[in-house]
Scaffold this motif. Sequence first.
Motif, PDB file in Angstrom:
ATOM      1  N   PRO A 195      59.669  26.092   5.445  1.00  0.00           N
ATOM      2  CA  PRO A 195      58.438  26.599   6.059  1.00  0.00           C
ATOM      3  C   PRO A 195      58.723  27.127   7.469  1.00  0.00           C
ATOM      4  CG  PRO A 195      58.150  24.348   5.251  1.00  0.00           C
ATOM      5  CD  PRO A 195      59.586  24.691   5.094  1.00  0.00           C
ATOM      6  N   PRO A 196      57.968  28.128   7.903  1.00  0.00           N
ATOM      7  CA  PRO A 196      58.212  28.726   9.220  1.00  0.00           C
ATOM      8  C   PRO A 196      58.205  27.722  10.370  1.00  0.00           C
ATOM      9  CG  PRO A 196      56.737  30.115   7.964  1.00  0.00           C
ATOM     10  CD  PRO A 196      56.944  28.869   7.158  1.00  0.00           C
TER      11      PRO A 196
ATOM     12  N   ARG B 230      58.116  31.665   3.176  1.00  0.00           N
ATOM     13  CA  ARG B 230      56.659  31.638   3.088  1.00  0.00           C
ATOM     14  C   ARG B 230      56.240  31.505   1.628  1.00  0.00           C
ATOM     15  NH1 ARG B 230      58.625  34.743   6.738  1.00  0.00           N
ATOM     16  NH2 ARG B 230      57.908  34.763   8.878  1.00  0.00           N
TER      17      ARG B 230
END
Length: 169
Positions: A83-84, A101
């Motif tokens: 995840p970012p 994403r």
Amino acid sequence: MLTVDITSLSEGIHHLDLTPSATEVDLDPTSFGEIQVGVELQYHRDRILVKLTASAVATLTCDRTLEPYDQPVESQYHLLFGPPEMVGQEGDAFEEVRPLRASDQEIDLTDVVRDTLLLALPQRLVAPGAEDQEIDLEFGAPDEEEQSDDIDPRWSELRKLREDGSDQD
């Protein structure tokens, strides 16, 4: 580009064998051939751990003899797509985390494979058998004592001028 489609992956471990061309991984096709990439993807909900082994045959130039030769190279690399918010800034603990994403359909391995193969190249490029070859250690014109007198007769007048000039010193 070397990408892996992740849309059909289910959770678990997946193995892929890829044979990209040198241009697909941004390498010089005259220097790299027979590229093979073994990829293990550990896919879990929002992250993918990628373990890859890249191998190729590199055409190198020997540092000792300046002759080209082929050298097989191989290396491994591990990378996490997550995840970012896991992606760290430079110097953070999660430096090797790439963003993944929920809308992503593929992951790009182009630069990872390219860098892995380039870092696998030896720093000292010595062809097999080059250590046994003789290397000239003396260069330039031979000393005057070693020069033979059977020089082209057209140069004899110039030699006289040089010899006359050295007597005047």
